[in-house]
Design an enzyme around this catalytic site. Structure first.
Site, mmCIF file in Angstrom:
data_model
loop_
_atom_site.group_PDB
_atom_site.id
_atom_site.type_symbol
_atom_site.label_atom_id
_atom_site.label_comp_id
_atom_site.label_asym_id
_atom_site.label_seq_id
_atom_site.Cartn_x
_atom_site.Cartn_y
_atom_site.Cartn_z
ATOM 1 N N GLU A 285 0.861 -1.195 0.000
ATOM 2 C CA GLU A 285 0.000 0.000 0.000
ATOM 3 C C GLU A 285 0.893 1.240 0.000
ATOM 4 O O GLU A 285 0.926 2.012 0.942
ATOM 5 C CB GLU A 285 -0.971 0.003 1.181
ATOM 6 C CG GLU A 285 -0.370 -0.190 2.549
ATOM 7 C CD GLU A 285 -1.413 -0.038 3.654
ATOM 8 O OE1 GLU A 285 -2.406 0.688 3.453
ATOM 9 O OE2 GLU A 285 -1.223 -0.630 4.717
ATOM 10 N N GLU A 294 4.275 8.869 -3.833
ATOM 11 C CA GLU A 294 4.996 8.387 -2.650
ATOM 12 C C GLU A 294 5.961 7.266 -3.016
ATOM 13 O O GLU A 294 6.339 6.442 -2.188
ATOM 14 C CB GLU A 294 4.008 7.962 -1.564
ATOM 15 C CG GLU A 294 3.234 9.157 -1.005
ATOM 16 C CD GLU A 294 2.331 8.786 0.173
ATOM 17 O OE1 GLU A 294 2.438 7.654 0.685
ATOM 18 O OE2 GLU A 294 1.529 9.652 0.571
#
Length: 561
Positions: A285, A294
């Protein structure tokens, strides 16, 4: 001040578009004149259906921040069944101004179930403090996340259910393709959770295996799960779960390691050396608000380069696509400007050197958009797929830099169905606004944009086959495919240093780049507004406004590798 008093029988769709534009102008209050109200059978004030619809839309959009006012003298026909009270003064039950019956009616509209379902849910209350509050994106590789951050993400009721579905679908497909070895009557599946945090993906994987084995005397699947996490504090928490939960103790191995350097850890070296122990499924995730912001591509590529995956390995997520759309929001723009007075380094405290206007306006921010209006349908920028070996590509030569130019044409509704850019597209509002825009002859229906909103759509797993039952497991914060109930991600706001006015008939183009070096990744962006050339050639356009390139070479913002 609202245009409510002018609605009457006028097309509601036109005013829904107006409300949408006003929200982007930082609508703070709506005022009703007492002479707008009708009288019901009992003699109390009420609003027409069209006024009710508009007021409900305003409340749905900005009900947590807008102020509602009633102005004017109480009308003689609004005294209720009991009557009494002079028309020009206060009625016996109307308070000092005589306007209490009007306010009571508006409160009655506010507590209707359809509005309470938007404004009074646990999710709505939890996110109130985040409305239009700009946050710097996480630096998950440069910094370790705090426990509070993990705790917030773990409360998401949708995300981990979708991950559980994805793992279950992937394991069933692997069984169907007979790619897993067997021990007795059970299939042996190796699952590697990279970036395990405090373990919600590990638990989702265990739950998926448990659902497959449910009701069977002999387990159909035996899973070996390796949880890889670099945050020492999170590793301690994972090991406590491993010691106190039976299913964890039987199936889970916890490894403290950066997944990009997995070949340096003793346990993972044994995995790499033994092909039978390599991962059948890699679960992560690592997605950000813009999908890849990210550094999910760099992290998963690093894990693949270390040799952790079998040739038949499946990644969950399988792919993710970044989306972009223009946004009109005076509130977000002024909030970004205010960031100029924030210290450039958080560790310096309040007395640190301010970052300045340039850096503030060249930094993307995570934000729960509220007083904002997405002006066009979002468009895809680029996509990433994992693992590379599954698509026949070489991970050693993978290039994660990207660039795109998107053109957003004229939209007479100004994207009214897309709301603030966070949440599912409202088809009903969009249709009413579109119907009105085709009948409108308003030439001065331009709008000002203050930047762009980045979102993502991710396919966690797409099952094999074409059967209708083989629906993919998907998570998304793009309005056109929004995962309702999921709140782990808010949009990423890319501000413009100067607002850009888009007149009627004009289009907006944006250039976006994803760039990287040995130690960082950053985005650059610029925009232009153009109108059709006077010569009549539809392919020829005249640029009337353009912005400079924001954040060149990552001078103001980057994500550390």
């Amino acid at each position: 001040h609202s245009a409510a008093s002018a609605v009457g029988a006028t097309n509601v769709g036109t005013y829904l578009t107006l409300v949408h534009k006003l929200v982007g102008c930082n609508l703070r209050a709506v005022s009703f004149s007492t002479d707008v109200f009708l009288t019901n059978k009992r003699g109390y004030p009420t609003l027409s259906k069209s006024h009710q619809m508009l007021f409900a839309e305003i409340l749905r959009r900005v009900g947590r921040t807008v102020r509602v006012l009633v102005e004017g003298l109480p009308q003689p026909s609004h005294l209720g069944e009991s009557g009494g009270g002079p028309a020009g003064g206060s009625s016996s039950g109307g308070g000092r101004t005589g306007c209490s019956p009007y306010l009571q009616y508006l409160r009655h509209v506010r507590v209707r179930p359809e509005l309470s379902a938007v404004l009074d849910t646990e999710e709505a209350l939890m996110e109130t403090s985040y409305l239009d509050h700009l946050q710097s994106p996480l630096q998950p590789l440069g910094d370790n996340l705090e426990f509070q951050t993990y705790e917030i993400f773990e409360k998401d009721p949708v995300k981990y259910a979708r991950y559980e579905d994805a793992v279950r679908l992937a394991v069933k497909d692997g069984i169907r393709r007979e790619i897993y070895p067997k021990s007795g009557l059970s299939y042996c599946v190796n699952i590697m959770v990279v970036g395990a945090g405090r373990g919600p993906l590990v638990q989702a994987s265990l739950d998926a295996i448990g659902s497959i084995n449910s009701g069977l005397d002999t387990p159909l699947v035996e899973a070996r799960i390796i949880a890889v996490e670099k945050n020492s504090s999170a590793v301690i928490y994972l090991r406590s779960l491993q010691q106190t939960r039976l299913r964890w103790k039987e199936a889970v191995t916890v490894v403290e390691c950066d997944m990009r350097h997995a070949n340096t850890h003793r346990v993972l070296q044994h995995v790499i050396a033994d092909p039978s122990k390599k991962a059948d499924i890699v679960v992560s995730e690592l997605l950000g608000s813009f999908g890849d912001n990210e550094l999910s591509p760099e992290c998963l590529d690093g894990a693949e380069q270390c040799g952790l995956m079998k040739d038949t390995c499946v990644s969950i997520p399988q792919n993710y696509t970044a989306y972009l759309a223009p946004v009109s929001s005076m509130r977000l723009y002024t909030e970004a400007q205010a960031q100029a007075y924030v210290p450039s380094r958080a560790t310096d405290g309040p007395m640190g050197k301010p970052c300045g206007t340039l850096q503030a306006m060249e930094t993307p921010y995570v934000v729960r958009t509220h007083a904002a209006s997405q002006t066009h349908a979002e468009q895809p920028c680029w996509a990433f797929s994992h693992p590379h070996i599954a698509s026949g590509n070489n991970v050693l030569t993978a290039d994660n830099e990207r660039s795109i130019q998107l053109a957003f044409g004229q939209d007479g509704t100004h994207g009214s169905g897309f709301g603030s850019g966070y949440g599912a597209f409202d088809a009903a509002v969009g249709e009413m606004s579109a119907s009105a825009s085709t009948q409108s002859s308003d030439e001065d229906s331009g709008i000002t944009i203050h930047g762009f909103l980045g979102t993502f759509h991710s396919t966690l797993y797409q099952p094999d086959g074409d059967e209708e039952t083989n629906q993919p497991s998907v998570i998304s914060i793009a309005p056109s495919s929004f995962s309702v109930g999921m709140f782990s991600w808010f949009p990423l706001y890319f501000p413009l240093r100067e607002p850009m006015y888009v007149p009627s008939g004009a289009s907006v183009s944006v250039h976006m780049w994803r760039k990287g070096s040995n130690d960082r990744v950053w985005y650059e962006w610029c925009a232009e507004v153009s109108t059709p050339d006077a010569g009549g050639d539809p392919s020829s356009r005249r640029i009337i406004h353009s912005s400079p390139v924001h954040n060149p070479n990552g001078r103001s913002y980057f994500v550390r590798l």
